[in-house]
Motif scaffolding. Structure first.
Motif, PDB file in Angstrom:
ATOM      1  N   THR A 149      36.603   3.409   3.544  1.00  0.00           N
ATOM      2  CA  THR A 149      37.803   3.859   2.970  1.00  0.00           C
ATOM      3  C   THR A 149      37.813   4.533   1.540  1.00  0.00           C
ATOM      4  OG1 THR A 149      39.024   1.853   3.936  1.00  0.00           O
ATOM      5  CG2 THR A 149      40.137   2.682   1.926  1.00  0.00           C
ATOM      6  N   PHE A 150      36.961   3.978   0.546  1.00  0.00           N
ATOM      7  CA  PHE A 150      37.066   4.668  -0.574  1.00  0.00           C
ATOM      8  C   PHE A 150      35.832   5.629  -0.800  1.00  0.00           C
ATOM      9  CE2 PHE A 150      38.682   0.316  -1.085  1.00  0.00           C
ATOM     10  CZ  PHE A 150      40.012   0.776  -1.378  1.00  0.00           C
ATOM     11  N   ASP A 151      35.018   6.057   0.340  1.00  0.00           N
ATOM     12  CA  ASP A 151      33.973   7.043   0.173  1.00  0.00           C
ATOM     13  C   ASP A 151      34.287   8.206  -0.643  1.00  0.00           C
ATOM     14  OD1 ASP A 151      32.542   5.187   1.072  1.00  0.00           O
ATOM     15  OD2 ASP A 151      31.752   5.957   3.165  1.00  0.00           O
ATOM     16  N   GLN A 152      35.619   8.880  -0.130  1.00  0.00           N
ATOM     17  CA  GLN A 152      35.723  10.161  -0.611  1.00  0.00           C
ATOM     18  C   GLN A 152      36.306  10.021  -2.024  1.00  0.00           C
ATOM     19  OE1 GLN A 152      37.737  12.866   2.101  1.00  0.00           O
ATOM     20  NE2 GLN A 152      37.747  11.058   3.876  1.00  0.00           N
ATOM     21  N   MET A 153      36.620   8.762  -2.511  1.00  0.00           N
ATOM     22  CA  MET A 153      37.373   8.952  -3.905  1.00  0.00           C
ATOM     23  C   MET A 153      36.257   8.812  -4.911  1.00  0.00           C
ATOM     24  SD  MET A 153      40.145   6.235  -2.677  1.00  0.00           S
ATOM     25  CE  MET A 153      41.282   6.242  -4.217  1.00  0.00           C
ATOM     26  N   LYS A 154      35.815  10.159  -5.319  1.00  0.00           N
ATOM     27  CA  LYS A 154      34.543  10.145  -6.208  1.00  0.00           C
ATOM     28  C   LYS A 154      35.140  10.036  -7.613  1.00  0.00           C
ATOM     29  CE  LYS A 154      31.836  11.413  -2.803  1.00  0.00           C
ATOM     30  NZ  LYS A 154      31.063  10.271  -2.227  1.00  0.00           N
ATOM     31  N   GLN A 155      36.461  10.126  -7.955  1.00  0.00           N
ATOM     32  CA  GLN A 155      36.756   9.967  -9.361  1.00  0.00           C
ATOM     33  C   GLN A 155      37.469   8.771  -9.768  1.00  0.00           C
ATOM     34  OE1 GLN A 155      39.173  13.658 -10.417  1.00  0.00           O
ATOM     35  NE2 GLN A 155      38.231  14.949  -8.887  1.00  0.00           N
ATOM     36  N   LEU A 156      37.559   7.771  -8.611  1.00  0.00           N
ATOM     37  CA  LEU A 156      38.163   6.513  -8.809  1.00  0.00           C
ATOM     38  C   LEU A 156      37.329   5.684 -10.076  1.00  0.00           C
ATOM     39  CD1 LEU A 156      40.500   4.852  -7.746  1.00  0.00           C
ATOM     40  CD2 LEU A 156      38.917   3.685  -6.304  1.00  0.00           C
ATOM     41  N   LYS A 157      38.023   5.272 -10.949  1.00  0.00           N
ATOM     42  CA  LYS A 157      37.235   4.399 -12.008  1.00  0.00           C
ATOM     43  C   LYS A 157      38.041   3.203 -12.274  1.00  0.00           C
ATOM     44  CE  LYS A 157      36.242   8.555 -14.752  1.00  0.00           C
ATOM     45  NZ  LYS A 157      36.486   9.235 -16.349  1.00  0.00           N
TER      46      LYS A 157
END
Length: 246
Positions: free
Chosen positions: A234-242
């Protein structure tokens, strides 16, 4: 504009220039004293307003319709929160060429269809918290291309159509907390500038890879939902998530 003195309650006040040939330029904070328990509709369209005191309508407990169409207000911020507004005529904000901040929170607004279609591109902050909205679609935010902050918390939203936010290319912060949203897959895919998303207190149960597809999110709040199934990627593409709260 001097205070209006009446011998009996007034429900509708029409001061539009087209009807009375008015040229009202100033509305002071006590302009409508005496109408606080009766006025339902106020029409100031087609005047030459240069100064409009928001305090003038703060105490109008039963105001449901406000018309400011085709004036020349140089307002940058307009606060209309915590009133009893249920209907706003399309084009009401058309002449507010400098409007940047609009707060319509804590009213009784139930739909937005094309309401903001004539709003000037200067608007960057729109607050619609604590209204009675249940559905959003493509026409809900038409023409709001420069909006950066949009807050819709504590409404009754249960359905958001896929194209709802397509034109909000500059949206940075979106608050959808405390609604009845159960499904958001694909809704956010076109929002390239969105960095902060609050989905607290909804009814989301499933998160898929497509839920946050193409996301540039930095802050994401999913707390107080009903999550039962979160796909492993689910969160694999969210490279900028902090920051993630769930």
């Amino acid at each position: 504009m001097r205070p209006i003195m009446l011998l009996q309650p007034l429900e509708i006040l029409q001061l539009a220039m087209t009807q009375l040939n008015n040229r009202i330029e100033i509305v002071t904070d006590k302009a409508f004293v005496g109408l606080e328990n009766s006025l339902n509709e106020l029409d100031l369209s087609h005047n030459k307003l240069k100064h409009f005191s928001v305090e003038s309508i703060d105490y109008l407990k039963f105001l449901k319709v406000l018309k400011l169409t085709n004036n020349f207000l140089n307002l940058k911020k307009l606060f209309l929160q915590n009133n009893s507004i249920s209907v706003i005529e399309m084009g009401a904000f058309k002449s507010l060429n400098s409007l940047q901040y609009l707060d319509l929170s804590k009213n009784y607004i139930t739909y937005l269809d094309e309401l903001f279609s004539n709003v000037q591109k200067s608007l960057t902050v729109l607050l619609l918290d604590s209204n009675r909205l249940s559905l959003l679609n493509k026409s809900s935010f038409a023409n709001l291309k420069n909006i950066k902050i949009l807050s819709l918390q504590n409404n009754r939203l249960n359905k958001i159509q896929l194209s709802t936010f397509n034109e909000l290319n500059n949206l940075h912060t979106l608050n959808l907390s405390y609604n009845n949203i159960a499904y958001i897959d694909g809704v956010l895919s076109t929002m390239k500038s969105l960095h902060e998303l609050d989905l607290t207190g909804n009814k989301i149960r499933v998160l898929k890879n497509a839920t946050f597809e193409n996301s540039k999110l930095v802050h994401l709040n999913l707390s107080n939902n009903s999550l039962t199934n979160v796909q492993f990627d689910t969160f694999d593409q969210m490279k900028q998530l902090k920051w993630l709260m769930s």
